[in-house]
Design a protein around this motif. Structure first.
Motif, PDB file in Angstrom:
ATOM      1  N   ALA A  58      37.119  50.079  44.278  1.00  0.00           N
ATOM      2  CA  ALA A  58      37.820  49.170  43.932  1.00  0.00           C
ATOM      3  C   ALA A  58      37.291  47.937  44.637  1.00  0.00           C
ATOM      4  O   ALA A  58      37.431  46.700  44.217  1.00  0.00           O
ATOM      5  CB  ALA A  58      39.127  49.151  44.597  1.00  0.00           C
ATOM      6  N   THR A  94      41.796  50.779  40.674  1.00  0.00           N
ATOM      7  CA  THR A  94      40.621  50.174  40.098  1.00  0.00           C
ATOM      8  C   THR A  94      41.253  49.519  38.873  1.00  0.00           C
ATOM      9  O   THR A  94      40.749  48.971  38.021  1.00  0.00           O
ATOM     10  CB  THR A  94      39.538  51.101  39.570  1.00  0.00           C
ATOM     11  N   ARG A 144      36.530  49.497  36.570  1.00  0.00           N
ATOM     12  CA  ARG A 144      37.886  50.164  36.175  1.00  0.00           C
ATOM     13  C   ARG A 144      37.372  51.541  35.725  1.00  0.00           C
ATOM     14  O   ARG A 144      36.661  51.882  35.000  1.00  0.00           O
ATOM     15  CB  ARG A 144      38.476  49.573  34.759  1.00  0.00           C
ATOM     16  N   GLY A 196      30.912  48.958  43.452  1.00  0.00           N
ATOM     17  CA  GLY A 196      32.527  49.037  43.206  1.00  0.00           C
ATOM     18  C   GLY A 196      32.828  47.877  42.080  1.00  0.00           C
ATOM     19  O   GLY A 196      32.041  47.478  41.324  1.00  0.00           O
TER      20      GLY A 196
END
Ligand code: EPZ
Length: 417
Positions: A381, A245, A11, A8
């Motif tokens: 995220a 994100t 973006r 994670g």
């Protein structure tokens, strides 16, 4: 069994193209065997539920194959045989075969359907509707058995707004003698898509998209070519993933109007959503704000987007309330999300979400389709590595989700055990 391994903290950026709508495709597919000749279905999503439905119809004698324009469904050999229980149990929409078999052969025997475990999922409104059309319907030995020497159009008032019951009654009534009026019908865009498909096959269905649908039965239906509408829930999932994100994503091939409830709530939370033809550009910078959500039948906020939205709000500043009014068992993602650092508690039908600043990767389990989508977004995220197991649920309804996410810069791999 397979899992998704997500690293994670990146973006999401770029363009994602949305496929055909799952819940339209798995209504249109069985509807195609009402006809006497082949239909071509364009924009059919490449998902496991469509593959399973194809297998069921094939086992019942239909010929289904991919042609240059789309999925060809030739119902010439389709017969009133009992579909295999193992296949029927894999998805909910298998109960549409009852409406289809009754309309074509006046008899149906279909094992009780499966699908996501998100509540009790009664089928009383389906049975009420089919009985009103003159069918004798019983449930015995784990099967729905129905017979009717001649279905007859009738007024039917649904006690609850049900997508499935509306579709099943539309299918059965399309070839009944006389006129059926479904009052308090579901208004979802896939109901309209099904009505358009039936009409292109020669049916006479009016009012789809409103709460009163009128169907004048016709003697027979013919094959046609039809393009399935874009999947608003797949689109919503990528919009929410972009927002979670802090990304910048163009969600392409959508009908923006169908996404109004999602767009409105994302904007309320502080996400920038811009419409451009059949695309939505979703950009998020900075921390989002808490918002309250209540799921409702269309055009309310869709229950199928609730789990992903719960993930997003777990990162927003403040306290959000998410009330699930359609499915009593649709908070299974919460226990898993809390392992990733969210602060969510469920009281009755409401999730109370205290926003946190960050999530951390964990090993979690996708207990149903949209719960899986919620966990994938959390993994995208979160800091570190998240493993989402049992992602078979997710591939029932999201086409090539790992590949599409990688196209947006995510680090996601599907690993088969
Ligand atoms: C469809 O389920 C979708 N499934 C669901 O998609 C979606 O969540 C749901 O509609 C609501 O939008 C398919 O299209 C295959 P309902 P369906 O009948 O038709 C009650 C997803 O993630 N009810 O509209 O089964 C029921 O308990 C999923 O893609 C009765 O009381 O939903 C619920 O509270 C999962 N009696 C409400 O109505 C009935 O006879 C709405 O259910 C039928 C339903």
């Amino acid at each position: 069994m397979s899992k998704l391994v997500i690293t994670g903290g990146r973006r999401l950026e770029g363009t994602v193209r949305i496929g055909g709508r799952k819940n339209a495709a798995i209504a249109v597919l069985p509807a195609a065997v009402l006809a006497t000749g082949p239909s071509v279905l364009e924009n059919i999503p490449d998902i496991d539920d469509v593959r399973t439905y194809g297998e069921i119809l094939r086992q019942m004698g239909a010929d289904i194959h991919r042609g240059p324009e789309g999925l060809v469904v030739d119902p010439t050999g389709f017969a009133a045989v009992v579909p295999q229980q193992e296949l029927v149990k894999r998805l909910r929409a298998s109960y549409y075969l009852v409406g289809v078999l009754l309309a074509r052969f006046g008899r149906a025997q279909v094992p009780l359907p499966g699908g996501d475990e998100i509540g009790l999922r009664p089928i009383d409104q389906h049975l009420k509707g089919l009985r009103a059309l003159g069918a004798e319907v019983v449930i015995e030995g784990g099967c729905i058995r129905a017979t009717a020497s001649q279905l007859k159009g009738a007024p039917i008032y649904l006690d609850v707004v049900s997508v499935g019951a509306t579709i099943n009654i539309m299918l059965a009534a399309s070839m009944a003698r006389g006129t059926t009026v479904i009052e308090n019908a579901a208004k979802e865009s896939h109901i309209v898509d099904l009505a358009n498909f039936l009409n292109a096959m020669g049916a006479d269905v009016r009012g789809a998209g409103t709460d009163a649908i009128k169907i004048h039965g016709v003697d027979s239906l013919h094959g046609c070519t039809h393009a399935i509408i874009p999947d608003d829930i797949e689109a919503a999932t990528y919009m929410i993933a972009a927002a979670a994100t802090g990304g910048d994503v163009l969600v392409a091939n959508v009908i923006p109007k169908h996404l109004d409830p999602i767009t409105a709530k994302l904007r309320e939370a502080g996400v920038d959503v811009q419409e451009d033809g059949d695309c939505l550009r979703v950009r998020a910078t900075g921390r989002l704000r808490a918002v309250d959500i209540k799921t409702l039948p269309y055009p309310g906020f869709p229950t199928d987007a609730q789990p992903p939205m719960t993930t997003l709000l777990s990162l927003a500043a403040g306290t959000s309330l998410v009330t699930e009014s359609i499915w009593e068992g649709r908070f299974k993602h919460v226990e898993e999300l809390n392992q990733m650092g969210t602060a969510i508690r469920v009281e009755g039908r409401t999730a109370i979400i205290e926003g946190v600043e960050r999530l951390s990767g964990a090993v979690v389990r996708a207990k149903d389709l949209r719960a899986g989508a919620a966990l994938i977004i959390a993994g995208l995220a979160a800091d570190g590595v998240t493993e989402v197991s049992e992602v078979e649920h997710v591939y029932r309804g999201y086409e090539r989700i790992d590949e599409k996410l990688r196209g947006l810069g995510a680090r996601v791999e599907r690993v088969h055990a």
